[in-house]
Structures are given as C-alpha cells and as structure tokens.
Design a protein around this motif. Structure first.
Motif, PDB file in Angstrom:
ATOM      1  N   THR A  87      10.852  -3.193  -5.914  1.00  0.00           N
ATOM      2  CA  THR A  87       9.934  -4.251  -5.491  1.00  0.00           C
ATOM      3  C   THR A  87       8.622  -3.658  -5.002  1.00  0.00           C
ATOM      4  O   THR A  87       7.544  -4.126  -5.373  1.00  0.00           O
ATOM      5  CB  THR A  87      10.568  -5.084  -4.364  1.00  0.00           C
ATOM      6  N   TRP A  88       8.711  -2.616  -4.200  1.00  0.00           N
ATOM      7  CA  TRP A  88       7.499  -2.036  -3.613  1.00  0.00           C
ATOM      8  C   TRP A  88       6.726  -1.191  -4.613  1.00  0.00           C
ATOM      9  O   TRP A  88       5.493  -1.127  -4.549  1.00  0.00           O
ATOM     10  CB  TRP A  88       7.863  -1.257  -2.351  1.00  0.00           C
ATOM     11  N   THR A  89       7.409  -0.565  -5.563  1.00  0.00           N
ATOM     12  CA  THR A  89       6.654   0.134  -6.622  1.00  0.00           C
ATOM     13  C   THR A  89       5.922  -0.884  -7.481  1.00  0.00           C
ATOM     14  O   THR A  89       4.793  -0.608  -7.927  1.00  0.00           O
ATOM     15  CB  THR A  89       7.595   1.005  -7.473  1.00  0.00           C
ATOM     16  N   HIS A  90       6.512  -2.039  -7.730  1.00  0.00           N
ATOM     17  CA  HIS A  90       5.841  -3.096  -8.484  1.00  0.00           C
ATOM     18  C   HIS A  90       4.599  -3.590  -7.731  1.00  0.00           C
ATOM     19  O   HIS A  90       3.543  -3.792  -8.325  1.00  0.00           O
ATOM     20  CB  HIS A  90       6.797  -4.262  -8.752  1.00  0.00           C
ATOM     21  N   ILE A  91       4.718  -3.776  -6.422  1.00  0.00           N
ATOM     22  CA  ILE A  91       3.584  -4.242  -5.607  1.00  0.00           C
ATOM     23  C   ILE A  91       2.476  -3.188  -5.592  1.00  0.00           C
ATOM     24  O   ILE A  91       1.288  -3.514  -5.747  1.00  0.00           O
ATOM     25  CB  ILE A  91       4.041  -4.582  -4.175  1.00  0.00           C
ATOM     26  N   VAL A  92       2.831  -1.916  -5.488  1.00  0.00           N
ATOM     27  CA  VAL A  92       1.830  -0.836  -5.511  1.00  0.00           C
ATOM     28  C   VAL A  92       1.170  -0.775  -6.864  1.00  0.00           C
ATOM     29  O   VAL A  92      -0.060  -0.576  -6.968  1.00  0.00           O
ATOM     30  CB  VAL A  92       2.491   0.519  -5.120  1.00  0.00           C
ATOM     31  N   ASP A  93       1.925  -0.966  -7.937  1.00  0.00           N
ATOM     32  CA  ASP A  93       1.343  -0.975  -9.279  1.00  0.00           C
ATOM     33  C   ASP A  93       0.353  -2.126  -9.440  1.00  0.00           C
ATOM     34  O   ASP A  93      -0.696  -1.965 -10.094  1.00  0.00           O
ATOM     35  CB  ASP A  93       2.423  -1.067 -10.354  1.00  0.00           C
ATOM     36  N   LEU A  94       0.659  -3.284  -8.886  1.00  0.00           N
ATOM     37  CA  LEU A  94      -0.265  -4.408  -8.951  1.00  0.00           C
ATOM     38  C   LEU A  94      -1.567  -4.139  -8.183  1.00  0.00           C
ATOM     39  O   LEU A  94      -2.645  -4.544  -8.612  1.00  0.00           O
ATOM     40  CB  LEU A  94       0.393  -5.686  -8.407  1.00  0.00           C
ATOM     41  N   ILE A  95      -1.447  -3.474  -7.061  1.00  0.00           N
ATOM     42  CA  ILE A  95      -2.629  -3.184  -6.251  1.00  0.00           C
ATOM     43  C   ILE A  95      -3.498  -2.137  -6.915  1.00  0.00           C
ATOM     44  O   ILE A  95      -4.725  -2.257  -6.927  1.00  0.00           O
ATOM     45  CB  ILE A  95      -2.198  -2.715  -4.833  1.00  0.00           C
TER      46      ILE A  95
END
Length: 98
Positions: A87-95
């Motif tokens: 979940t957090w790697t996905h959020i970092v990728d979006l940012i």
C-alpha cells in the motif's frame, strides 16, 4: 579538555546517606540546636534510558494508530491494508510519478 576524575568527589548514594546520618547523630549527641544542612537529593524512580525507550515506543504506537485511523477510517480503506508495505509503495509511486 581533560578532567581529573581522581580529585572529584565520587561517593555512592549509600555513602552519602551514611555520612548524612552520621552528621545528624553527632549533632544529637552534642545537643546542638542547629540541624544539619539539608541536601535535596533527587532519586529517579524511572531511569533516563528507560524513559527514552518508553518515549520511542509511545511515538511509534501513536504513528501506527494515526496510520490506521487516517487510512482505514478517514480514507475509507481497509484497516488491515494500512500496515501493508504494498500500500505504501503504491502511495510513494503515486507521489513521485511525473
């Protein structure tokens, strides 16, 4: 900057306590009207190193609670997903996406 530890007064707590009691007994034996000099000693119930560990644990717990509440409750997501790495790697990728 060097310090001379040999000249420093390094008495343990018990030695200071015994010296204070001996001074009080001497004043009682001599029937002196003056009381011995009162020295305020602070005794730590919780050592400093334990306080630091407790603070780190409390900060970590509040961070995890904030993640769960922010992602799971306020963000309308699954509460279990808030602690998954994907979940957090996905959020970092979006940012970081250009």
């Amino acid at each position: 900057m060097a310090t001379n530890l040999d000249k420093m007064d390094t008495k343990s707590r018990d030695e200071r306590r015994k010296a204070r009691r001996a001074m009080y007994r001497k004043s009682e034996e001599n029937n002196e009207e003056t009381e011995p000099k009162k020295v305020k000693m602070s005794i730590r119930l919780i050592p400093i190193w334990l306080r630091l560990i407790i603070v780190v644990i409390l900060i970590s717990a509040s961070l995890l609670a904030g993640l769960v509440v922010g992602y799971g409750i306020l963000g309308n997501g699954e509460i279990n997903d808030a602690l998954k790495k994907s979940t957090w790697t996905h959020i970092v990728d979006l940012i970081e996406a250009d």
